[in-house]
Design an enzyme around this catalytic site. Structure first.
Site, mmCIF file in Angstrom:
data_model
loop_
_atom_site.group_PDB
_atom_site.id
_atom_site.type_symbol
_atom_site.label_atom_id
_atom_site.label_comp_id
_atom_site.label_asym_id
_atom_site.label_seq_id
_atom_site.Cartn_x
_atom_site.Cartn_y
_atom_site.Cartn_z
ATOM 1 C CD GLU A 105 0.455 -5.871 6.474
ATOM 2 O OE1 GLU A 105 1.095 -6.868 6.821
ATOM 3 O OE2 GLU A 105 -0.001 -5.933 5.565
ATOM 4 C CG LEU A 113 -1.839 -1.231 1.384
ATOM 5 C CD1 LEU A 113 -2.904 -0.992 2.209
ATOM 6 C CD2 LEU A 113 -2.464 -1.462 0.159
HETATM 7 C C1 LIG Z 1 -7.842 -4.969 15.619
HETATM 8 C C2 LIG Z 1 -7.521 -4.406 14.205
HETATM 9 C C3 LIG Z 1 -8.095 -3.016 14.128
HETATM 10 C C4 LIG Z 1 -7.962 -2.226 13.028
HETATM 11 C C5 LIG Z 1 -7.477 -2.838 11.759
HETATM 12 C C6 LIG Z 1 -7.977 -1.797 10.866
HETATM 13 C C7 LIG Z 1 -7.270 -1.495 9.814
HETATM 14 C C8 LIG Z 1 -5.863 -1.932 9.527
HETATM 15 C C9 LIG Z 1 -4.936 -0.715 9.683
HETATM 16 C C10 LIG Z 1 -4.173 -0.513 8.508
HETATM 17 C C11 LIG Z 1 -3.505 -1.684 7.754
HETATM 18 C C12 LIG Z 1 -2.828 -1.183 6.822
HETATM 19 C C13 LIG Z 1 -2.399 -2.112 5.803
HETATM 20 C C14 LIG Z 1 -0.995 -1.957 5.036
HETATM 21 C C15 LIG Z 1 -0.310 -2.903 4.262
HETATM 22 C C16 LIG Z 1 0.702 -2.238 3.638
HETATM 23 O O1 LIG Z 1 0.934 -2.500 2.467
HETATM 24 S S1 LIG Z 1 1.492 -1.118 4.360
HETATM 25 C C17 LIG Z 1 2.999 -0.664 3.240
HETATM 26 C C18 LIG Z 1 4.187 -1.603 3.467
HETATM 27 N N1 LIG Z 1 5.206 -1.760 2.714
HETATM 28 C C19 LIG Z 1 6.447 -1.838 3.409
HETATM 29 O O2 LIG Z 1 6.769 -2.021 4.441
HETATM 30 C C20 LIG Z 1 7.536 -1.617 2.001
HETATM 31 C C21 LIG Z 1 8.393 -0.372 2.593
HETATM 32 N N2 LIG Z 1 9.336 -0.506 1.444
HETATM 33 C C22 LIG Z 1 10.698 -0.934 1.351
HETATM 34 O O3 LIG Z 1 10.851 -1.851 2.057
HETATM 35 C C23 LIG Z 1 11.373 -0.798 0.211
HETATM 36 O O4 LIG Z 1 11.159 0.617 -0.362
HETATM 37 C C24 LIG Z 1 11.366 -1.766 -1.060
HETATM 38 C C25 LIG Z 1 12.095 -3.139 -0.463
HETATM 39 C C26 LIG Z 1 10.065 -2.191 -1.523
HETATM 40 C C27 LIG Z 1 12.320 -1.238 -2.177
HETATM 41 O O5 LIG Z 1 13.484 -0.840 -1.785
HETATM 42 P P1 LIG Z 1 14.528 0.099 -2.627
HETATM 43 O O6 LIG Z 1 14.660 -0.283 -3.771
HETATM 44 O O7 LIG Z 1 15.520 0.210 -1.880
HETATM 45 O O8 LIG Z 1 13.755 1.457 -2.607
HETATM 46 P P2 LIG Z 1 13.621 2.520 -1.219
HETATM 47 O O9 LIG Z 1 13.426 2.091 -0.161
HETATM 48 O O10 LIG Z 1 14.759 3.535 -1.515
HETATM 49 O O11 LIG Z 1 12.269 3.317 -1.785
HETATM 50 C C28 LIG Z 1 12.121 4.328 -2.905
HETATM 51 C C29 LIG Z 1 11.371 5.490 -2.507
HETATM 52 O O12 LIG Z 1 9.851 4.691 -2.389
HETATM 53 C C30 LIG Z 1 9.239 5.282 -0.932
HETATM 54 N N3 LIG Z 1 8.559 3.890 -0.782
HETATM 55 C C31 LIG Z 1 8.913 2.853 -0.465
HETATM 56 N N4 LIG Z 1 7.899 2.070 -0.176
HETATM 57 C C32 LIG Z 1 6.788 2.969 -0.158
HETATM 58 C C33 LIG Z 1 5.400 2.668 0.080
HETATM 59 N N5 LIG Z 1 4.969 1.309 0.587
HETATM 60 N N6 LIG Z 1 4.496 3.692 -0.053
HETATM 61 C C34 LIG Z 1 4.827 5.035 -0.395
HETATM 62 N N7 LIG Z 1 6.328 5.131 -0.481
HETATM 63 C C35 LIG Z 1 7.300 4.037 -0.536
HETATM 64 C C36 LIG Z 1 10.799 5.306 -0.260
HETATM 65 O O13 LIG Z 1 10.019 6.021 0.631
HETATM 66 C C37 LIG Z 1 11.520 5.982 -1.310
HETATM 67 O O14 LIG Z 1 11.029 7.465 -1.303
HETATM 68 P P3 LIG Z 1 11.940 8.724 -1.618
HETATM 69 O O15 LIG Z 1 12.837 8.427 -2.738
HETATM 70 O O16 LIG Z 1 13.212 8.508 -0.391
HETATM 71 O O17 LIG Z 1 11.258 9.851 -1.436
#
Ligand SMILES: CC/C=C\C/C=C\C/C=C\CC/C=C/CC(=O)SCCNC(=O)CCNC(=O)[C@H](O)C(C)(C)COP(=O)(O)OP(=O)(O)OC[C@H]1O[C@@H](n2cnc3c(N)ncnc32)[C@H](O)[C@@H]1OP(=O)(O)O
Length: 243
Positions: free
Chosen positions: A119, A49
């Site tokens: 998450e 997400l």
């Molecule tokens: C009882 C329960 C009660 C209530 C529950 C109710 C609701 C639940 C609530 C919430 C649930 C929400 C669910 C969410 C699910 C998700 O999907 S959350 C997203 C999780 N994603 C991640 O953790 C991945 C994060 N990213 C990475 O690990 C790395 O970026 C990746 C391995 C993908 C790539 O690595 P790399 O090639 O080295 O790239 P960079 O890390 O340098 O990233 C490049 C730029 O992209 C930006 N970025 C990375 N990921 C995201 C993202 N997911 N969203 C937006 N932007 C992202 C990163 O910051 C860099 O940006 P920059 O260039 O620095 O500006």
């Protein structure tokens, strides 16, 4: 279908909307029986997400975003097409969810290509329908451990736990996806489709019944100050990783 939302194929509102439109087009095209889902950018399947959709926005935006995600999940999970995920990069959280709702998952063998619902590492909670989708794939005990610890599995471990069906050398990924597709397409469509519907119906019904409540839950959860702080800190950590 190639995922293409630079730099990391995060599932933004726009991306989710486009995916749903494209899926509808394919579903309505009588000449199409199967779909291979992969990334335009080898190295990253999808970062899940889009965190920018969940940070510093208003409740109406959070509700619109969550509804679009539900719509995408419902469309892909109930697709009448054979859907094969050719996972050619990292696939955390929503990226893993997207793979889990396909019919078959093939992961390229590269230790950097981890996959899982991480998450909890962000201080957030995978909603019940993410959890259901994972339990349907790897079972209750393995899901409980993976979800609580926010595990991201490298290829061999992902295969062992059943999160993916096959791990292949990177240069064999697309050809393997096509031979798997041929195998699935050899089954008469109507029998396969009815079986898929029967297997997935309880999970679909679970979400459909609670769609509005699930949106409200998400909006109130993500609007909390503590959750906003956790997400901001996580984004900061991602940015600092570079420097
Ligand atoms: C009882 C329960 C009660 C209530 C529950 C109710 C609701 C639940 C609530 C919430 C649930 C929400 C669910 C969410 C699910 C998700 O999907 S959350 C997203 C999780 N994603 C991640 O953790 C991945 C994060 N990213 C990475 O690990 C790395 O970026 C990746 C391995 C993908 C790539 O690595 P790399 O090639 O080295 O790239 P960079 O890390 O340098 O990233 C490049 C730029 O992209 C930006 N970025 C990375 N990921 C995201 C993202 N997911 N969203 C937006 N932007 C992202 C990163 O910051 C860099 O940006 P920059 O260039 O620095 O500006």
């Amino acid at each position: 279908m190639k995922l293409k939302n630079p730099p990391v194929n995060s599932l933004s509102l726009e991306m989710l909307t486009e995916l749903v439109i494209n899926l509808e087009k394919l579903e309505n095209d009588k000449a199409v029986r199967g779909l291979v889902l992969t990334s335009e950018y080898p190295g990253i399947f999808s970062a899940g997400l889009d965190l920018m959709e969940m940070c510093g926005r208003n409740p109406a935006h959070y509700a619109e975003y969550w509804k679009a995600l539900q719509e995408f999940w419902l469309k892909l999970y109930q697709s009448s097409l054979v859907v094969v995920a050719a996972i050619n990069g990292a696939s955390p959280a929503g990226g893993c969810l997207m793979s889990l709702i396909c019919d078959y998952r093939i992961l390229a063998d590269n230790p950097k290509y981890t996959i899982g619902l991480n998450e909890t590492l962000l201080g957030i909670v995978a909603p019940f329908w993410f959890k259901d989708t994972m339990v349907n794939t790897i079972g209750h005990r393995a899901s409980e451990r993976a979800l609580q610890l926010g595990l991201l599995f490298p290829p061999a471990e992902a295969l062992q736990v059943g999160l993916v069906d096959q791990v292949v050398p990177e240069d064999k990924l697309q050809s393997t996806a096509l031979s798997v597709m041929a195998q699935w397409l050899a089954i008469p469509d109507h029998a396969r489709q009815l079986t898929k519907t029967m297997m997935r119906k309880p999970t679909v019904d679970h979400l459909v019944k609670q769609r509005d409540a699930d949106i409200q839950n998400f909006v109130s959860f993500v609007s909390r100050d503590s959750i906003q702080k956790s997400l901001q800190m996580y984004l900061q950590k991602l940015r600092q990783k570079k420097s």
